[in-house]
Scaffold this motif. Structure first.
Motif, PDB file in Angstrom:
ATOM      1  N   UNK A  76      11.930  15.243  -2.798  1.00  0.00           N
ATOM      2  CA  UNK A  76      13.046  14.322  -2.658  1.00  0.00           C
ATOM      3  C   UNK A  76      13.144  13.657  -1.288  1.00  0.00           C
ATOM      4  N   UNK A  77      13.039  14.380  -0.149  1.00  0.00           N
ATOM      5  CA  UNK A  77      13.138  13.654   1.125  1.00  0.00           C
ATOM      6  C   UNK A  77      12.072  12.574   1.251  1.00  0.00           C
ATOM      7  N   UNK A  78      10.862  12.869   0.798  1.00  0.00           N
ATOM      8  CA  UNK A  78       9.788  11.887   0.865  1.00  0.00           C
ATOM      9  C   UNK A  78      10.066  10.737  -0.088  1.00  0.00           C
ATOM     10  N   UNK A  79      10.565  11.057  -1.284  1.00  0.00           N
ATOM     11  CA  UNK A  79      10.851  10.024  -2.277  1.00  0.00           C
ATOM     12  C   UNK A  79      11.976   9.097  -1.846  1.00  0.00           C
ATOM     13  N   UNK A  80      12.873   9.588  -0.994  1.00  0.00           N
ATOM     14  CA  UNK A  80      14.008   8.768  -0.598  1.00  0.00           C
ATOM     15  C   UNK A  80      13.739   7.965   0.676  1.00  0.00           C
ATOM     16  N   UNK A  81      12.521   8.056   1.217  1.00  0.00           N
ATOM     17  CA  UNK A  81      12.177   7.294   2.424  1.00  0.00           C
ATOM     18  C   UNK A  81      12.140   5.806   2.136  1.00  0.00           C
ATOM     19  N   UNK A  82      12.467   5.041   3.151  1.00  0.00           N
ATOM     20  CA  UNK A  82      12.256   3.600   3.047  1.00  0.00           C
ATOM     21  C   UNK A  82      10.758   3.358   2.871  1.00  0.00           C
ATOM     22  N   UNK A  83      10.385   2.374   2.072  1.00  0.00           N
ATOM     23  CA  UNK A  83       8.955   2.133   1.822  1.00  0.00           C
ATOM     24  C   UNK A  83       8.125   1.963   3.094  1.00  0.00           C
ATOM     25  N   UNK A  84       8.635   1.261   4.092  1.00  0.00           N
ATOM     26  CA  UNK A  84       7.830   1.029   5.297  1.00  0.00           C
ATOM     27  C   UNK A  84       7.636   2.322   6.088  1.00  0.00           C
ATOM     28  N   UNK A  85       8.608   3.221   6.027  1.00  0.00           N
ATOM     29  CA  UNK A  85       8.446   4.514   6.692  1.00  0.00           C
ATOM     30  C   UNK A  85       7.425   5.362   5.935  1.00  0.00           C
ATOM     31  N   UNK A  86       7.482   5.346   4.626  1.00  0.00           N
ATOM     32  CA  UNK A  86       6.489   6.057   3.819  1.00  0.00           C
ATOM     33  C   UNK A  86       5.086   5.515   4.118  1.00  0.00           C
ATOM     34  N   UNK A  87       4.978   4.188   4.219  1.00  0.00           N
ATOM     35  CA  UNK A  87       3.677   3.579   4.521  1.00  0.00           C
ATOM     36  C   UNK A  87       3.175   4.014   5.894  1.00  0.00           C
ATOM     37  N   UNK A  88       4.073   4.153   6.861  1.00  0.00           N
ATOM     38  CA  UNK A  88       3.667   4.633   8.192  1.00  0.00           C
ATOM     39  C   UNK A  88       3.102   6.046   8.089  1.00  0.00           C
ATOM     40  N   UNK A  89       3.765   6.893   7.330  1.00  0.00           N
ATOM     41  CA  UNK A  89       3.278   8.268   7.151  1.00  0.00           C
ATOM     42  C   UNK A  89       1.924   8.296   6.447  1.00  0.00           C
ATOM     43  N   UNK A  90       1.708   7.370   5.547  1.00  0.00           N
ATOM     44  CA  UNK A  90       0.479   7.353   4.748  1.00  0.00           C
ATOM     45  C   UNK A  90      -0.656   6.568   5.403  1.00  0.00           C
ATOM     46  N   UNK A  91      -0.362   5.805   6.454  1.00  0.00           N
ATOM     47  CA  UNK A  91      -1.384   4.976   7.106  1.00  0.00           C
ATOM     48  C   UNK A  91      -2.527   5.864   7.589  1.00  0.00           C
ATOM     49  N   UNK A  92      -3.748   5.399   7.346  1.00  0.00           N
ATOM     50  CA  UNK A  92      -4.928   6.189   7.702  1.00  0.00           C
ATOM     51  C   UNK A  92      -5.595   5.739   8.992  1.00  0.00           C
ATOM     52  N   UNK A  93      -5.281   4.521   9.427  1.00  0.00           N
ATOM     53  CA  UNK A  93      -5.938   3.993  10.623  1.00  0.00           C
ATOM     54  C   UNK A  93      -4.902   3.411  11.577  1.00  0.00           C
ATOM     55  N   UNK A  94      -5.318   3.271  12.829  1.00  0.00           N
ATOM     56  CA  UNK A  94      -4.446   2.627  13.813  1.00  0.00           C
ATOM     57  C   UNK A  94      -4.179   1.179  13.423  1.00  0.00           C
ATOM     58  N   UNK A  95      -5.167   0.532  12.834  1.00  0.00           N
ATOM     59  CA  UNK A  95      -4.970  -0.853  12.402  1.00  0.00           C
ATOM     60  C   UNK A  95      -3.835  -0.938  11.382  1.00  0.00           C
ATOM     61  N   UNK A  96      -3.821  -0.017  10.409  1.00  0.00           N
ATOM     62  CA  UNK A  96      -2.747  -0.022   9.405  1.00  0.00           C
ATOM     63  C   UNK A  96      -1.391   0.257  10.055  1.00  0.00           C
ATOM     64  N   UNK A  97      -1.357   1.232  10.967  1.00  0.00           N
ATOM     65  CA  UNK A  97      -0.096   1.536  11.652  1.00  0.00           C
ATOM     66  C   UNK A  97       0.381   0.332  12.467  1.00  0.00           C
ATOM     67  N   UNK A  98      -0.545  -0.341  13.143  1.00  0.00           N
ATOM     68  CA  UNK A  98      -0.192  -1.518  13.942  1.00  0.00           C
ATOM     69  C   UNK A  98       0.362  -2.629  13.056  1.00  0.00           C
ATOM     70  N   UNK A  99      -0.253  -2.849  11.907  1.00  0.00           N
ATOM     71  CA  UNK A  99       0.230  -3.894  10.992  1.00  0.00           C
ATOM     72  C   UNK A  99       1.664  -3.600  10.555  1.00  0.00           C
ATOM     73  N   UNK A 100       1.947  -2.347  10.262  1.00  0.00           N
ATOM     74  CA  UNK A 100       3.298  -1.982   9.837  1.00  0.00           C
ATOM     75  C   UNK A 100       4.306  -2.152  10.967  1.00  0.00           C
ATOM     76  N   UNK A 101       3.925  -1.757  12.181  1.00  0.00           N
ATOM     77  CA  UNK A 101       4.844  -1.914  13.303  1.00  0.00           C
ATOM     78  C   UNK A 101       5.113  -3.383  13.617  1.00  0.00           C
ATOM     79  N   UNK A 102       4.143  -4.238  13.385  1.00  0.00           N
ATOM     80  CA  UNK A 102       4.366  -5.667  13.585  1.00  0.00           C
ATOM     81  C   UNK A 102       5.329  -6.230  12.540  1.00  0.00           C
TER      82      UNK A 102
END
Length: 100
Positions: free
Chosen positions: A4-30
């Motif tokens: 449930x805590x994971x399911x209730x995360x905002x999508x962009x926060x979930x994507x940050x947790x799931x990001x596999x590369x610095x490039x993906x994390x950077x894209x999300x932060x932008x």
């Protein structure tokens, strides 16, 4: 055990947790809005720390400073370093508009 805590995360926060590369994390932060980044800053910082993504932590600090900075009469930041930092970070993200 419930997800449930994971399911209730905002999508962009979930994507940050799931990001596999610095490039993906950077894209999300932008892409994240200033409002969400400021509200959930500790969460975004924790993800960057866990991933060893120092440039992400630096970028969050620059965004926070830019969010609080006084602007000129035209609404733009007086300090060009904010845009310089964004451009360098866009390079990490592999997106157009990075440093020239």
């Amino acid at each position: 055990m419930s997800d449930q805590p994971y399911d209730s995360m905002l999508p962009i926060i979930r994507q940050m947790h799931e990001a596999r590369t610095d490039e993906e994390r950077a894209q999300l932060l932008l892409m994240v809005s200033d409002a969400l980044l400021m509200k959930y800053r500790p969460v975004f910082e924790a993800v960057c720390r866990k991933a060893g993504f120092g440039p992400g932590l630096e970028y969050i600090n620059v965004r926070r400073a830019a969010f609080h900075a006084i602007r000129g009469p035209d609404g733009r930041h007086k300090n060009p370093l904010f845009e310089d930092a964004r451009s360098r970070f866009a390079e990490i993200a592999g997106v157009e508009g990075g440093a020239q």
